[in-house]
Design a protein around this motif. Sequence first.
Motif, PDB file in Angstrom:
ATOM      1  N   ILE A  11      33.590  32.452  42.465  1.00 33.72           N
ATOM      2  CA  ILE A  11      34.933  32.584  41.885  1.00 33.72           C
ATOM      3  C   ILE A  11      36.039  32.406  42.934  1.00 33.72           C
ATOM      4  O   ILE A  11      37.222  32.487  42.611  1.00 33.72           O
ATOM      5  CB  ILE A  11      35.086  33.945  41.168  1.00 33.72           C
ATOM      6  CG1 ILE A  11      34.737  35.128  42.083  1.00 33.72           C
ATOM      7  CG2 ILE A  11      34.223  33.982  39.936  1.00 33.72           C
ATOM      8  CD1 ILE A  11      35.853  35.744  42.784  1.00 33.72           C
ATOM      9  N   LEU A  12      35.651  32.182  44.189  1.00 29.85           N
ATOM     10  CA  LEU A  12      36.655  31.992  45.248  1.00 29.85           C
ATOM     11  C   LEU A  12      37.173  30.557  45.211  1.00 29.85           C
ATOM     12  O   LEU A  12      36.617  29.650  45.809  1.00 29.85           O
ATOM     13  CB  LEU A  12      36.053  32.316  46.617  1.00 29.85           C
ATOM     14  CG  LEU A  12      35.671  33.778  46.862  1.00 29.85           C
ATOM     15  CD1 LEU A  12      35.039  33.954  48.241  1.00 29.85           C
ATOM     16  CD2 LEU A  12      36.895  34.682  46.730  1.00 29.85           C
ATOM     17  N   ASN A  13      38.254  30.352  44.487  1.00 34.75           N
ATOM     18  CA  ASN A  13      38.867  29.030  44.351  1.00 34.75           C
ATOM     19  C   ASN A  13      40.376  29.190  44.262  1.00 34.75           C
ATOM     20  O   ASN A  13      40.915  30.279  44.420  1.00 34.75           O
ATOM     21  CB  ASN A  13      38.306  28.312  43.113  1.00 34.75           C
ATOM     22  CG  ASN A  13      38.351  29.199  41.878  1.00 34.75           C
ATOM     23  OD1 ASN A  13      39.312  29.941  41.656  1.00 34.75           O
ATOM     24  ND2 ASN A  13      37.302  29.145  41.064  1.00 34.75           N
ATOM     25  N   TRP A  14      41.063  28.093  43.995  1.00 32.14           N
ATOM     26  CA  TRP A  14      42.518  28.140  43.939  1.00 32.14           C
ATOM     27  C   TRP A  14      43.015  28.997  42.772  1.00 32.14           C
ATOM     28  O   TRP A  14      44.074  29.618  42.852  1.00 32.14           O
ATOM     29  CB  TRP A  14      43.090  26.724  43.835  1.00 32.14           C
ATOM     30  CG  TRP A  14      42.989  25.960  45.108  1.00 32.14           C
ATOM     31  CD1 TRP A  14      42.181  24.897  45.376  1.00 32.14           C
ATOM     32  CD2 TRP A  14      43.719  26.219  46.318  1.00 32.14           C
ATOM     33  NE1 TRP A  14      42.350  24.473  46.681  1.00 32.14           N
ATOM     34  CE2 TRP A  14      43.287  25.257  47.277  1.00 32.14           C
ATOM     35  CE3 TRP A  14      44.682  27.159  46.698  1.00 32.14           C
ATOM     36  CZ2 TRP A  14      43.804  25.217  48.571  1.00 32.14           C
ATOM     37  CZ3 TRP A  14      45.197  27.122  47.987  1.00 32.14           C
ATOM     38  CH2 TRP A  14      44.755  26.164  48.895  1.00 32.14           C
ATOM     39  N   LYS A  68      34.633  35.681  33.227  1.00 33.93           N
ATOM     40  CA  LYS A  68      34.340  34.382  32.611  1.00 33.93           C
ATOM     41  C   LYS A  68      33.447  33.525  33.503  1.00 33.93           C
ATOM     42  O   LYS A  68      32.669  32.715  33.011  1.00 33.93           O
ATOM     43  CB  LYS A  68      35.644  33.630  32.329  1.00 33.93           C
ATOM     44  CG  LYS A  68      36.523  34.274  31.278  1.00 33.93           C
ATOM     45  CD  LYS A  68      37.819  33.511  31.103  1.00 33.93           C
ATOM     46  CE  LYS A  68      38.718  34.172  30.073  1.00 33.93           C
ATOM     47  NZ  LYS A  68      40.023  33.462  29.934  1.00 33.93           N
ATOM     48  N   SER A  69      33.565  33.708  34.824  1.00 27.91           N
ATOM     49  CA  SER A  69      32.755  32.935  35.766  1.00 27.91           C
ATOM     50  C   SER A  69      31.478  33.666  36.165  1.00 27.91           C
ATOM     51  O   SER A  69      30.722  33.158  36.990  1.00 27.91           O
ATOM     52  CB  SER A  69      33.579  32.630  37.026  1.00 27.91           C
ATOM     53  OG  SER A  69      34.736  31.904  36.723  1.00 27.91           O
ATOM     54  N   MET A  70      31.234  34.809  35.587  1.00 25.90           N
ATOM     55  CA  MET A  70      30.054  35.600  35.944  1.00 25.90           C
ATOM     56  C   MET A  70      29.175  35.793  34.723  1.00 25.90           C
ATOM     57  O   MET A  70      28.480  34.883  34.289  1.00 25.90           O
ATOM     58  CB  MET A  70      30.496  36.928  36.562  1.00 25.90           C
ATOM     59  CG  MET A  70      31.163  36.758  37.920  1.00 25.90           C
ATOM     60  SD  MET A  70      31.528  38.340  38.712  1.00 25.90           S
ATOM     61  CE  MET A  70      32.258  37.778  40.244  1.00 25.90           C
ATOM     62  N   LEU A  71      29.172  36.966  34.142  1.00 30.13           N
ATOM     63  CA  LEU A  71      28.238  37.273  33.065  1.00 30.13           C
ATOM     64  C   LEU A  71      28.542  36.480  31.798  1.00 30.13           C
ATOM     65  O   LEU A  71      27.611  36.104  31.075  1.00 30.13           O
ATOM     66  CB  LEU A  71      28.255  38.778  32.769  1.00 30.13           C
ATOM     67  CG  LEU A  71      27.126  39.297  31.874  1.00 30.13           C
ATOM     68  CD1 LEU A  71      25.765  38.960  32.476  1.00 30.13           C
ATOM     69  CD2 LEU A  71      27.245  40.794  31.670  1.00 30.13           C
ATOM     70  N   GLN A  72      29.807  36.226  31.514  1.00 28.43           N
ATOM     71  CA  GLN A  72      30.119  35.410  30.332  1.00 28.43           C
ATOM     72  C   GLN A  72      29.470  34.043  30.441  1.00 28.43           C
ATOM     73  O   GLN A  72      28.883  33.542  29.482  1.00 28.43           O
ATOM     74  CB  GLN A  72      31.634  35.263  30.175  1.00 28.43           C
ATOM     75  CG  GLN A  72      32.342  36.487  29.633  1.00 28.43           C
ATOM     76  CD  GLN A  72      33.775  36.205  29.266  1.00 28.43           C
ATOM     77  OE1 GLN A  72      34.088  35.179  28.675  1.00 28.43           O
ATOM     78  NE2 GLN A  72      34.673  37.113  29.609  1.00 28.43           N
TER      79      GLN A  72
END
Length: 215
Positions: A11-14, A68-72
């Motif tokens: 999840i490390l993004n802009w 949203k970028s993990m468990l979803q």
Amino acid sequence: MDLIVLNIRKILNWNFIFMSLIATFFGTLSLMNLNDFSKEILFNINIEYLLLDGYICLFIFFASEISKSMLQEEKITRRIEWKLANGIKLKSIIIENTLSLLLATILLLFPLLFIVCINMPNIILLLNTYFLMLCMLYSLFINIIILWIRNMNWFKTIPVFATLVHILITILKYILFIKTENALVLLLFSLVSIIFLTICILCLLNKEHIVSSYF
């Protein structure tokens, strides 16, 4: 631990940086003209508690977005079903994703929390206890909600739903405090409430419920 690191790196993004800047901007607005307030306001409720509940509200909203970028994503792509089918325990999945969500959201809010600690050093103890404990519980609550949802079109409502739950609990907490004038209400009501809600949903959760999801 490696899986938690991978989740955070993902999840490390802009977009993560942008959300961090937004959280810092809106969070620091509450510190403006702080010296104009008395130490106790609104029926002797310390301003520190009001601010912390506001920051917890920020945590819940951004944690819901990060999920949203993990468990979803794992549930949408059916990876969660693959994990369960290959013998990975549900307990391990919940712990891994809860810690990932907690650490990632704390990282997102770190600039804001740093500014708060500089401007209000007397709040550090509350940040280390009350704030972190509630953030951990809400991270668990959000992940349990994700696992519980069958209709995955409802995922978009999680930020609003989780935030409204916190607001409702907070309102009830202050109403009780005003009536009882018991400081323990301020410290324990939110903790007990979110634990109770999480346990209730956990009692309804099983592997069959999780894998029977649909769009």
